[in-house]
Write a protein that holds these residues in place. Structure first.
Motif, mmCIF file in Angstrom:
data_model
loop_
_atom_site.group_PDB
_atom_site.id
_atom_site.type_symbol
_atom_site.label_atom_id
_atom_site.label_comp_id
_atom_site.label_asym_id
_atom_site.label_seq_id
_atom_site.Cartn_x
_atom_site.Cartn_y
_atom_site.Cartn_z
ATOM 1 N N SER A 92 0.867 -1.183 0.000
ATOM 2 C CA SER A 92 0.000 0.000 0.000
ATOM 3 C C SER A 92 0.898 1.226 0.000
ATOM 4 O O SER A 92 1.654 1.428 0.953
ATOM 5 N N ARG A 148 -6.445 5.431 7.929
ATOM 6 C CA ARG A 148 -5.980 4.041 8.054
ATOM 7 C C ARG A 148 -6.111 3.370 6.696
ATOM 8 O O ARG A 148 -7.117 3.532 6.010
ATOM 9 N N GLY A 202 -5.141 4.111 -5.612
ATOM 10 C CA GLY A 202 -5.299 4.040 -4.165
ATOM 11 C C GLY A 202 -6.752 4.145 -3.749
ATOM 12 O O GLY A 202 -7.139 3.714 -2.656
ATOM 13 N N GLY A 236 -2.144 2.916 -5.013
ATOM 14 C CA GLY A 236 -1.765 4.317 -4.820
ATOM 15 C C GLY A 236 -0.668 4.749 -5.781
ATOM 16 O O GLY A 236 0.116 3.935 -6.281
ATOM 17 N N PRO A 260 -10.130 3.115 -2.929
ATOM 18 C CA PRO A 260 -10.545 1.734 -2.662
ATOM 19 C C PRO A 260 -11.466 1.149 -3.733
ATOM 20 O O PRO A 260 -11.294 0.002 -4.131
ATOM 21 N N GLU A 272 -0.069 9.229 3.416
ATOM 22 C CA GLU A 272 -1.170 9.507 4.349
ATOM 23 C C GLU A 272 -1.614 8.267 5.104
ATOM 24 O O GLU A 272 -2.476 8.325 5.967
ATOM 25 N N LEU A 273 -1.026 7.104 4.787
ATOM 26 C CA LEU A 273 -1.582 5.844 5.288
ATOM 27 C C LEU A 273 -0.990 5.418 6.627
ATOM 28 O O LEU A 273 0.215 5.524 6.853
ATOM 29 N N THR A 286 -6.909 0.717 4.026
ATOM 30 C CA THR A 286 -7.857 -0.406 3.884
ATOM 31 C C THR A 286 -7.452 -1.332 2.735
ATOM 32 O O THR A 286 -7.724 -2.521 2.775
ATOM 33 N N ASN A 287 -6.825 -0.791 1.714
ATOM 34 C CA ASN A 287 -6.597 -1.556 0.477
ATOM 35 C C ASN A 287 -5.836 -2.861 0.701
ATOM 36 O O ASN A 287 -6.172 -3.886 0.112
HETATM 37 P P1 AMP Z 1 -3.858 7.753 -5.063
HETATM 38 O O1 AMP Z 1 -4.201 6.616 -5.979
HETATM 39 O O2 AMP Z 1 -2.532 7.583 -4.409
HETATM 40 O O3 AMP Z 1 -3.979 9.061 -5.786
HETATM 41 O O4 AMP Z 1 -4.931 7.751 -3.896
HETATM 42 C C1 AMP Z 1 -6.272 8.024 -4.175
HETATM 43 C C2 AMP Z 1 -7.093 8.101 -2.927
HETATM 44 O O5 AMP Z 1 -7.115 6.851 -2.289
HETATM 45 C C3 AMP Z 1 -6.577 9.072 -1.900
HETATM 46 O O6 AMP Z 1 -7.698 9.687 -1.294
HETATM 47 C C4 AMP Z 1 -5.849 8.211 -0.926
HETATM 48 O O7 AMP Z 1 -5.776 8.757 0.371
HETATM 49 C C5 AMP Z 1 -6.695 6.954 -0.928
HETATM 50 N N1 AMP Z 1 -5.904 5.785 -0.603
HETATM 51 C C6 AMP Z 1 -4.693 5.492 -1.119
HETATM 52 N N2 AMP Z 1 -4.226 4.346 -0.622
HETATM 53 C C7 AMP Z 1 -5.180 3.891 0.224
HETATM 54 C C8 AMP Z 1 -5.276 2.752 1.071
HETATM 55 N N3 AMP Z 1 -4.303 1.827 1.115
HETATM 56 N N4 AMP Z 1 -6.393 2.583 1.803
HETATM 57 C C9 AMP Z 1 -7.375 3.502 1.745
HETATM 58 N N5 AMP Z 1 -7.339 4.594 0.974
HETATM 59 C C10 AMP Z 1 -6.252 4.811 0.229
#
Ligand code: AMP
Ligand code: MG
Length: 409
Positions: free
Chosen positions: A191, A209, A307, A258, A309, A195-196, A211-212
């Motif tokens: 993951s 937190r 990222g 992400g 979900p 921010e995680l 979740t992915n």
């Molecule tokens: P990204 O694909 O990095 O641009 O992330 C897109 C959105 O998904 C953002 O709001 C992230 O905070 C959220 N996000 C990214 N990784 C995770 C994760 N492992 N679990 C939950 N939400 C996530």
């Protein structure tokens, strides 16, 4: 970052699946004991070396005799036969049934030679020495034939079959203690996102937190894979590259989430370039799930998903699953598709192909599709209890309740 891309950008999901199918390999095979064979995929065809059942047998408790002997029997003129032997289940006959004779049988006992029918004991009157029969019987009545379930020589199961409970039972019945199965497909989930936080952490400003990792781990295990969570990695090219390289030593498939979009901190592609991974495509013609990247690194498949979900799940289910099915050795690896009626209206327009998670509901002899009324890329809850993904074709306006659409599962 702007790259000079020599691989396709924005593939239809079917094109992405075909491209990946050409690039991946199936896992190797290994012997697996029946006790470990649940949800495993056969890597050999199974031919029956024996009949099941192995001999003609009785399906009930009763008496075996020659049908000829009772041809004239009726209520007023019962036929009396002499009991020459008793065969509980598990015993072998030692006598041949002749004219005027019968053998007492338990369910599952072999039909003795000479006999050609069985009458259940409820329809007879009997003592230890003789049995009275009150009706004629056809030859062959109440006999389960050898090979009725499985015939010796039959191909009973095919390579690529996911073993069901009944099939594992049949293997036991055929004398197997082990079968060759494809090794479990091993996956690692990374993951990415600064921010995680891991589960169990106190939230601090700006953090969420993750979740992915858990969702993808759980889903892929349900698909029969052996999946481990590598953990959380910040939005840092070096760290992502290190995580991928480390996972490639142990896993057949690496799933990252992400950092695959166009922002300054979307560094999955940069990390894969740093590793000299072979990039296969970027972006899919789907919503959610558009931001996705696939690559091969040291022979391992990398699925770099959004990222978000919901986007991660949509791409993982629609593109990842058939490819992972293939790698795991499944004969039927494409998703199954059916036509479903929308259980409620879907008000939004769909300029791109849109995929909605939901449940298949049987109603009035038809399959309906129940889905949450709130859908957004960032939302995971809409996937709770979902057993299919419906497709709204590109260019659709609002969809009316009851409309027919395709659903995949
Ligand atoms: P990204 O694909 O990095 O641009 O992330 C897109 C959105 O998904 C953002 O709001 C992230 O905070 C959220 N996000 C990214 N990784 C995770 C994760 N492992 N679990 C939950 N939400 C996530
Ligand atoms: Mg991010």
């Amino acid at each position: 970052m702007e790259y000079n891309r020599n691989y396709p950008v924005r593939l239809e999901i079917e094109q992405a699946v075909e491209l990946l199918l050409q690039k991946v390999r199936k896992v190797s095979a290994e012997p697996v004991s029946l006790d470990e064979a649940d949800v495993r995929i056969l890597a050999e065809d199974i031919f029956a070396k024996e009949n099941i059942p192995p001999f003609d047998r009785s399906p009930l408790d009763g008496y075996a005799f020659r049908a000829e002997d009772v041809a004239a029997a009726d209520r007023e003129h019962p036929v009396v036969l002499k009991i020459i032997e008793e065969l509980p289940a598990g015993t072998a006959p030692s006598k041949t049934v002749g004219k005027g004779e019968a053998v007492k049988l338990s369910t599952g006992a072999p039909i003795p030679p000479g006999a050609n029918c069985v009458e259940k004991f409820e329809n007879t009157e009997f003592t230890d020495k003789q049995v009275k029969l009150f009706a004629p019987m056809k030859s062959g009545t109440n006999i389960c034939r050898a090979g009725e379930d499985i015939q010796k020589g039959d191909k009973v199961m095919e390579t690529g079959t996911e073993l069901s409970a009944a099939q594992i039972g049949l293997l036991a019945g055929l004398g197997y203690t082990k079968v060759r199965c494809f090794a479990r497909l091993r996956a690692a989930v990374i993951s990415t996102g600064s921010e995680l936080l891991p589960e169990g952490s106190e939230l601090t400003p700006g953090k969420i937190r993750s979740t992915n990792g858990h969702t993808i781990r759980s889903l892929s295990r349900r698909w029969g894979m052996e999946t481990k969570i590598y953990g959380i990695v910040p939005d840092d090219q070096e760290s992502i590259a290190r995580a991928v390289a480390s996972c490639a030593e142990q896993a057949d498939v690496i799933i990252t989430t992400g950092g695959v979009s166009v922002g300054d901190y979307d560094l999955a592609e940069a990390a894969l370039r740093q590793l000299n991974a072979e990039l296969l495509f970027w972006k899919l013609g789907m919503k959610p799930g558009m931001a996705a990247l696939a690559a091969i690194y040291q022979g391992k498949l990398i699925l770099a998903l959004s990222g978000n979900p919901s986007a991660a799940l949509a791409a993982f289910c629609m593109v990842g699953r058939p490819v992972l099915n293939y790698m795991a050795g499944r004969r039927e690896y494409y998703l199954k598709k059916c036509q479903v009626h929308m259980l409620r209206a879907f008000p939004k327009r769909s300029p791109q192909r849109r995929f909605l998670p939901g449940k298949l509901v049987l109603q009035g002899g038809e399959v309906w599709f129940d889905f949450g009324s709130r859908q957004s890329n960032g939302m995971l809850n809409q996937w709770a209890g979902c057993d299919a993904v419906a497709e709204i074709p590109a260019g659709s306006g609002p969809i009316e309740k009851g409309s027919l659409v395709s659903a995949y599962y």
